[in-house]
Design a protein around this motif. Structure first.
Motif, PDB file in Angstrom:
ATOM      1  N   VAL A 289     -22.408 -28.886   2.680  1.00 50.70           N
ATOM      2  CA  VAL A 289     -23.036 -27.569   2.760  1.00 50.70           C
ATOM      3  C   VAL A 289     -22.207 -26.570   1.956  1.00 50.70           C
ATOM      4  CG1 VAL A 289     -23.730 -25.721   4.291  1.00 50.70           C
ATOM      5  CG2 VAL A 289     -24.010 -28.091   5.007  1.00 50.70           C
ATOM      6  N   ILE A 290     -22.843 -25.915   0.996  1.00 53.98           N
ATOM      7  CA  ILE A 290     -22.187 -24.859   0.230  1.00 53.98           C
ATOM      8  C   ILE A 290     -22.327 -23.533   0.968  1.00 53.98           C
ATOM      9  CG2 ILE A 290     -22.212 -23.591  -1.941  1.00 53.98           C
ATOM     10  CD1 ILE A 290     -23.143 -26.179  -3.277  1.00 53.98           C
ATOM     11  N   GLY A 291     -23.507 -23.280   1.517  1.00 52.79           N
ATOM     12  CA  GLY A 291     -23.707 -22.065   2.296  1.00 52.79           C
ATOM     13  C   GLY A 291     -25.143 -21.606   2.244  1.00 52.79           C
ATOM     14  N   PRO A 292     -25.476 -20.633   3.092  1.00 54.39           N
ATOM     15  CA  PRO A 292     -26.843 -20.104   3.073  1.00 54.39           C
ATOM     16  C   PRO A 292     -27.023 -19.097   1.939  1.00 54.39           C
ATOM     17  CG  PRO A 292     -25.582 -19.053   4.785  1.00 54.39           C
ATOM     18  CD  PRO A 292     -24.688 -20.091   4.186  1.00 54.39           C
ATOM     19  N   ILE A 293     -28.212 -19.069   1.376  1.00 55.95           N
ATOM     20  CA  ILE A 293     -28.560 -18.079   0.370  1.00 55.95           C
ATOM     21  C   ILE A 293     -29.928 -17.520   0.727  1.00 55.95           C
ATOM     22  CG2 ILE A 293     -27.220 -19.122  -1.494  1.00 55.95           C
ATOM     23  CD1 ILE A 293     -29.829 -20.306  -2.521  1.00 55.95           C
ATOM     24  N   ARG A 294     -30.262 -16.397   0.135  1.00 56.74           N
ATOM     25  CA  ARG A 294     -31.567 -15.785   0.385  1.00 56.74           C
ATOM     26  C   ARG A 294     -32.279 -15.598  -0.936  1.00 56.74           C
ATOM     27  NH1 ARG A 294     -31.646 -11.209   4.664  1.00 56.74           N
ATOM     28  NH2 ARG A 294     -33.722 -12.069   4.906  1.00 56.74           N
ATOM     29  N   THR A 295     -33.584 -15.820  -0.925  1.00 53.58           N
ATOM     30  CA  THR A 295     -34.376 -15.704  -2.135  1.00 53.58           C
ATOM     31  C   THR A 295     -34.670 -14.236  -2.434  1.00 53.58           C
ATOM     32  OG1 THR A 295     -36.420 -15.920  -0.883  1.00 53.58           O
ATOM     33  CG2 THR A 295     -35.458 -17.939  -1.765  1.00 53.58           C
ATOM     34  N   LYS A 296     -35.347 -13.999  -3.562  1.00 55.30           N
ATOM     35  CA  LYS A 296     -35.757 -12.645  -3.900  1.00 55.30           C
ATOM     36  C   LYS A 296     -36.806 -12.171  -2.910  1.00 55.30           C
ATOM     37  CE  LYS A 296     -36.397 -11.734  -8.255  1.00 55.30           C
ATOM     38  NZ  LYS A 296     -36.864 -11.819  -9.659  1.00 55.30           N
ATOM     39  N   LYS A 297     -36.873 -10.880  -2.717  1.00 59.51           N
ATOM     40  CA  LYS A 297     -37.817 -10.317  -1.762  1.00 59.51           C
ATOM     41  C   LYS A 297     -39.244 -10.409  -2.293  1.00 59.51           C
ATOM     42  CE  LYS A 297     -36.848  -6.911   0.953  1.00 59.51           C
ATOM     43  NZ  LYS A 297     -36.605  -5.618   1.594  1.00 59.51           N
ATOM     44  N   VAL A 298     -40.133 -10.846  -1.407  1.00 55.02           N
ATOM     45  CA  VAL A 298     -41.554 -10.905  -1.708  1.00 55.02           C
ATOM     46  C   VAL A 298     -42.217  -9.783  -0.931  1.00 55.02           C
ATOM     47  CG1 VAL A 298     -43.654 -12.280  -1.550  1.00 55.02           C
ATOM     48  CG2 VAL A 298     -41.487 -13.386  -2.057  1.00 55.02           C
ATOM     49  N   LEU A 299     -42.929  -8.884  -1.624  1.00 53.49           N
ATOM     50  CA  LEU A 299     -43.596  -7.777  -0.960  1.00 53.49           C
ATOM     51  C   LEU A 299     -45.003  -8.184  -0.550  1.00 53.49           C
ATOM     52  CD1 LEU A 299     -42.517  -4.747  -3.148  1.00 53.49           C
ATOM     53  CD2 LEU A 299     -41.647  -5.440  -0.927  1.00 53.49           C
ATOM     54  N   VAL A 300     -45.337  -7.864   0.692  1.00 49.72           N
ATOM     55  CA  VAL A 300     -46.670  -8.117   1.221  1.00 49.72           C
ATOM     56  C   VAL A 300     -47.315  -6.751   1.415  1.00 49.72           C
ATOM     57  CG1 VAL A 300     -47.993  -9.110   3.103  1.00 49.72           C
ATOM     58  CG2 VAL A 300     -45.844 -10.181   2.377  1.00 49.72           C
ATOM     59  N   PHE A 301     -48.394  -6.507   0.684  1.00 45.17           N
ATOM     60  CA  PHE A 301     -49.050  -5.208   0.704  1.00 45.17           C
ATOM     61  C   PHE A 301     -50.466  -5.377   1.212  1.00 45.17           C
ATOM     62  CE2 PHE A 301     -51.455  -1.778  -1.453  1.00 45.17           C
ATOM     63  CZ  PHE A 301     -50.799  -0.700  -0.888  1.00 45.17           C
ATOM     64  N   LYS A 302     -50.809  -4.643   2.264  1.00 42.77           N
ATOM     65  CA  LYS A 302     -52.154  -4.677   2.838  1.00 42.77           C
ATOM     66  C   LYS A 302     -52.801  -3.316   2.626  1.00 42.77           C
ATOM     67  CE  LYS A 302     -50.901  -7.815   6.542  1.00 42.77           C
ATOM     68  NZ  LYS A 302     -50.908  -7.998   7.997  1.00 42.77           N
ATOM     69  N   LYS A 303     -54.076  -3.344   2.283  1.00 43.73           N
ATOM     70  CA  LYS A 303     -54.785  -2.093   2.045  1.00 43.73           C
ATOM     71  C   LYS A 303     -56.255  -2.270   2.393  1.00 43.73           C
ATOM     72  CE  LYS A 303     -56.031   1.255  -1.436  1.00 43.73           C
ATOM     73  NZ  LYS A 303     -55.952   1.695  -2.806  1.00 43.73           N
ATOM     74  N   LYS A 304     -56.805  -1.261   3.042  1.00 45.44           N
ATOM     75  CA  LYS A 304     -58.247  -1.189   3.268  1.00 45.44           C
ATOM     76  C   LYS A 304     -58.725   0.062   2.558  1.00 45.44           C
ATOM     77  CE  LYS A 304     -58.210  -3.675   7.584  1.00 45.44           C
ATOM     78  NZ  LYS A 304     -58.522  -3.672   9.005  1.00 45.44           N
ATOM     79  N   ARG A 305     -59.561  -0.131   1.590  1.00 50.89           N
ATOM     80  CA  ARG A 305     -59.956   0.997   0.767  1.00 50.89           C
ATOM     81  C   ARG A 305     -60.797   2.005   1.548  1.00 50.89           C
ATOM     82  NH1 ARG A 305     -64.610  -1.017  -3.240  1.00 50.89           N
ATOM     83  NH2 ARG A 305     -65.879  -2.115  -1.700  1.00 50.89           N
ATOM     84  N   ARG A 306     -60.624   3.234   1.192  1.00 52.04           N
ATOM     85  CA  ARG A 306     -61.332   4.389   1.764  1.00 52.04           C
ATOM     86  C   ARG A 306     -61.037   4.599   3.253  1.00 52.04           C
ATOM     87  NH1 ARG A 306     -65.398   1.905  -1.331  1.00 52.04           N
ATOM     88  NH2 ARG A 306     -66.386   1.127   0.563  1.00 52.04           N
TER      89      ARG A 306
END
Length: 116
Positions: free
Chosen positions: A63-80
């Motif tokens: 085991v080298i160690g834990p790493i974290r990936t790049k952030k993934v943005l989750v965007f929700k929208k309901k128009r109007r």
């Protein structure tokens, strides 16, 4: 010599010396500890010989160690409707170095079956 193994829900081809990222619980192992991956599907690599199944084969990793990936943005929208929500997600991965491929007797090199 290479092995195809299943770890963290994914299949990957590894050889001794490779550094791979595995989706697994990293809080159960410590940095610098050893990890045995026993879900090997296939072993191969010698010229002129067929690959064989991975029954009884295991892959040793450090085991080298834990790493974290790049952030993934989750965007929700309901128009109007003036509804917008933004959340971020970062996956935690365990980075390991493959030390060797062993069989059930503990030998580092796995003998290959002759071609039929």
């Amino acid at each position: 010599m290479y092995a195809i193994l299943r770890a963290g829900g994914k299949q990957m081809k590894v050889t001794p010396g490779d550094v791979v990222r595995i989706e697994t619980a990293w809080d159960k192992v410590s940095k610098g500890g050893t990890l045995t991956l026993s879900d090997v599907l296939l072993v191969g690599g010698d010229e002129g010989k067929d690959p064989r199944g991975g029954k009884g084969i295991s892959v040793q990793a450090t085991v080298i160690g834990p790493i974290r990936t790049k952030k993934v943005l989750v965007f929700k929208k309901k128009r109007r409707k003036q509804y917008r929500r933004t959340k971020g997600h970062r996956q935690t991965l365990l980075q390991v170095r493959i030390d060797g491929i062993t069989d059930e007797t503990g030998e580092d090199t796995v003998p290959m079956s002759p071609r039929k």
